[in-house]
Design a protein around this motif. Structure first.
Motif, PDB file in Angstrom:
ATOM      1  N   SER A  35       4.187 102.237  99.717  1.00  0.00           N
ATOM      2  CA  SER A  35       3.532 100.979  99.344  1.00  0.00           C
ATOM      3  C   SER A  35       4.163 100.409  98.082  1.00  0.00           C
ATOM      4  O   SER A  35       4.770 101.138  97.281  1.00  0.00           O
ATOM      5  CB  SER A  35       2.031 101.188  99.109  1.00  0.00           C
ATOM      6  OG  SER A  35       1.815 101.899  97.898  1.00  0.00           O
ATOM      7  N   ALA A  36       3.984  99.104  97.908  1.00  0.00           N
ATOM      8  CA  ALA A  36       4.493  98.433  96.712  1.00  0.00           C
ATOM      9  C   ALA A  36       3.765  98.923  95.467  1.00  0.00           C
ATOM     10  O   ALA A  36       4.366  99.084  94.398  1.00  0.00           O
ATOM     11  CB  ALA A  36       4.324  96.919  96.864  1.00  0.00           C
ATOM     12  N   PRO A  58       1.494  97.760 103.323  1.00  0.00           N
ATOM     13  CA  PRO A  58       0.051  97.671 103.068  1.00  0.00           C
ATOM     14  C   PRO A  58      -0.168  97.172 101.642  1.00  0.00           C
ATOM     15  O   PRO A  58       0.561  97.551 100.726  1.00  0.00           O
ATOM     16  CB  PRO A  58      -0.419  99.123 103.232  1.00  0.00           C
ATOM     17  CG  PRO A  58       0.797  99.952 102.972  1.00  0.00           C
ATOM     18  CD  PRO A  58       1.959  99.149 103.480  1.00  0.00           C
ATOM     19  N   GLY A  59      -1.123  96.294 101.449  1.00  0.00           N
ATOM     20  CA  GLY A  59      -1.318  95.737 100.107  1.00  0.00           C
ATOM     21  C   GLY A  59      -0.287  94.658  99.836  1.00  0.00           C
ATOM     22  O   GLY A  59      -0.071  93.766 100.656  1.00  0.00           O
ATOM     23  N   LYS A  60       0.374  94.749  98.699  1.00  0.00           N
ATOM     24  CA  LYS A  60       1.402  93.763  98.356  1.00  0.00           C
ATOM     25  C   LYS A  60       2.538  93.797  99.376  1.00  0.00           C
ATOM     26  O   LYS A  60       2.923  94.862  99.855  1.00  0.00           O
ATOM     27  CB  LYS A  60       1.982  94.057  96.972  1.00  0.00           C
ATOM     28  CG  LYS A  60       1.088  93.701  95.815  1.00  0.00           C
ATOM     29  CD  LYS A  60       1.811  93.973  94.500  1.00  0.00           C
ATOM     30  CE  LYS A  60       0.904  93.656  93.320  1.00  0.00           C
ATOM     31  NZ  LYS A  60       1.567  93.982  92.031  1.00  0.00           N
ATOM     32  N   SER A  61       3.076  92.625  99.659  1.00  0.00           N
ATOM     33  CA  SER A  61       4.192  92.550 100.605  1.00  0.00           C
ATOM     34  C   SER A  61       5.492  92.965  99.932  1.00  0.00           C
ATOM     35  O   SER A  61       5.585  93.048  98.697  1.00  0.00           O
ATOM     36  CB  SER A  61       4.339  91.118 101.128  1.00  0.00           C
ATOM     37  OG  SER A  61       4.840  90.272 100.099  1.00  0.00           O
ATOM     38  N   GLY A  62       6.505  93.188 100.761  1.00  0.00           N
ATOM     39  CA  GLY A  62       7.819  93.514 100.228  1.00  0.00           C
ATOM     40  C   GLY A  62       8.397  92.388  99.393  1.00  0.00           C
ATOM     41  O   GLY A  62       9.090  92.627  98.397  1.00  0.00           O
ATOM     42  N   VAL A  63       8.114  91.145  99.783  1.00  0.00           N
ATOM     43  CA  VAL A  63       8.609  89.994  99.017  1.00  0.00           C
ATOM     44  C   VAL A  63       7.993  89.982  97.623  1.00  0.00           C
ATOM     45  O   VAL A  63       8.689  89.754  96.622  1.00  0.00           O
ATOM     46  CB  VAL A  63       8.302  88.672  99.753  1.00  0.00           C
ATOM     47  CG1 VAL A  63       8.626  87.473  98.862  1.00  0.00           C
ATOM     48  CG2 VAL A  63       9.104  88.581 101.045  1.00  0.00           C
ATOM     49  N   GLU A  64       6.689  90.242  97.546  1.00  0.00           N
ATOM     50  CA  GLU A  64       6.023  90.298  96.236  1.00  0.00           C
ATOM     51  C   GLU A  64       6.611  91.417  95.381  1.00  0.00           C
ATOM     52  O   GLU A  64       6.818  91.255  94.170  1.00  0.00           O
ATOM     53  CB  GLU A  64       4.522  90.519  96.420  1.00  0.00           C
ATOM     54  CG  GLU A  64       3.777  89.341  97.015  1.00  0.00           C
ATOM     55  CD  GLU A  64       2.316  89.661  97.264  1.00  0.00           C
ATOM     56  OE1 GLU A  64       1.465  89.133  96.531  1.00  0.00           O
ATOM     57  OE2 GLU A  64       2.021  90.453  98.180  1.00  0.00           O
ATOM     58  N   LEU A  65       6.881  92.552  96.021  1.00  0.00           N
ATOM     59  CA  LEU A  65       7.455  93.681  95.287  1.00  0.00           C
ATOM     60  C   LEU A  65       8.838  93.329  94.747  1.00  0.00           C
ATOM     61  O   LEU A  65       9.153  93.604  93.583  1.00  0.00           O
ATOM     62  CB  LEU A  65       7.545  94.909  96.194  1.00  0.00           C
ATOM     63  CG  LEU A  65       8.245  96.130  95.584  1.00  0.00           C
ATOM     64  CD1 LEU A  65       7.523  96.609  94.329  1.00  0.00           C
ATOM     65  CD2 LEU A  65       8.353  97.257  96.607  1.00  0.00           C
ATOM     66  N   ILE A  66       9.668  92.718  95.590  1.00  0.00           N
ATOM     67  CA  ILE A  66      11.012  92.332  95.148  1.00  0.00           C
ATOM     68  C   ILE A  66      10.929  91.385  93.959  1.00  0.00           C
ATOM     69  O   ILE A  66      11.659  91.530  92.973  1.00  0.00           O
ATOM     70  CB  ILE A  66      11.791  91.681  96.309  1.00  0.00           C
ATOM     71  CG1 ILE A  66      12.147  92.740  97.357  1.00  0.00           C
ATOM     72  CG2 ILE A  66      13.061  90.991  95.806  1.00  0.00           C
ATOM     73  CD1 ILE A  66      12.691  92.177  98.647  1.00  0.00           C
ATOM     74  N   LYS A  67      10.029  90.419  94.038  1.00  0.00           N
ATOM     75  CA  LYS A  67       9.866  89.453  92.947  1.00  0.00           C
ATOM     76  C   LYS A  67       9.509  90.166  91.642  1.00  0.00           C
ATOM     77  O   LYS A  67      10.084  89.886  90.581  1.00  0.00           O
ATOM     78  CB  LYS A  67       8.778  88.441  93.313  1.00  0.00           C
ATOM     79  CG  LYS A  67       8.569  87.360  92.265  1.00  0.00           C
ATOM     80  CD  LYS A  67       7.504  86.368  92.730  1.00  0.00           C
ATOM     81  CE  LYS A  67       7.300  85.271  91.690  1.00  0.00           C
ATOM     82  NZ  LYS A  67       6.278  84.289  92.137  1.00  0.00           N
TER      83      LYS A  67
END
Length: 208
Positions: A35-36, A58-67
């Motif tokens: 998970s992020a 699950p939870g934060k998306s991969g795009v949010e994590l990358i940002k």
């Protein structure tokens, strides 16, 4: 050796990536997360050279994590590896800092080759994703060129696309033949085309 972190919620795919990368000569997996939320604080503590990120987490998306990762670690290289190839996912990922985008049906060697390309400063992408990006970029250029046309030039181009001849356009717009030809010449210059067929094709590209 280039270090890699994996953020992937599918345990089987994550395990497969770990084995693949650990068996390579140039890369080493130093952390792996599902998970992020788990990944972000740990990656900031132990920074890898490359993060492989799934889009749907699950939870934060991969795009949010990358940002968030790129905000905290600007030099970190992020590569998406996902089943999802829609425009929204692809362009949001790239806009927020992803340097590469692969689909999960990529062959094992393609994944390793992509990591090597990323390490060299490249932007590895699945061929389908690359075509999608180029197509969208090309369409935006066409739209930009069309926006440079005057309202009268747009009228002339629309009538040309309907199949009207110069004389018919002249009659409909109450213009001289010379003026219509002058508008066409300006249209060709602004759209970077050589003739009516190419101009019509560019107009049609934006209507699809």
């Amino acid at each position: 050796m280039t270090t890699v972190s994996i953020i992937e919620d599918d345990p089987h795919f994550r395990a497969g990536l770990e084995v693949l990368i650990r068996n390579s000569k140039e890369f080493a997996v130093i952390s792996s997360f599902s998970s992020a939320e788990d990944a972000l604080p740990q990656i900031i503590k132990q920074v890898p050279d490359i993060a492989i990120v799934d889009i749907k987490l699950p939870g934060k998306s991969g795009v949010e994590l990358i940002k968030e990762l790129k905000h905290a670690l600007p030099d970190l290289l992020c590569m998406v590896c996902s089943y999802y190839d829609s425009d929204d996912y692809v362009f949001n990922a790239i806009k927020n800092g992803a340097s590469g985008y692969l689909l999960k049906d990529a062959q094992p060697q393609e994944i390793i080759d992509s990591l090597e390309e990323l390490k060299r400063g490249g932007a590895p992408m699945n061929r389908y994703i690359a075509k999608k990006i180029i197509s969208t970029f090309h369409e935006k250029i066409i739209v930009h060129h069309l926006a440079e046309l005057t309202s009268r030039e747009n009228e002339v181009l629309s009538l040309v696309a309907e199949g009207l001849l110069i004389k018919e356009i002249s009659d409909q717009l109450s213009l001289s033949h010379y003026t219509v030809k002058s508008h066409l010449k300006n249209i060709y210059t602004k759209l970077h085309v050589r003739n009516k067929v190419e101009a019509i094709n560019k107009l049609n590209d934006t209507r699809r």
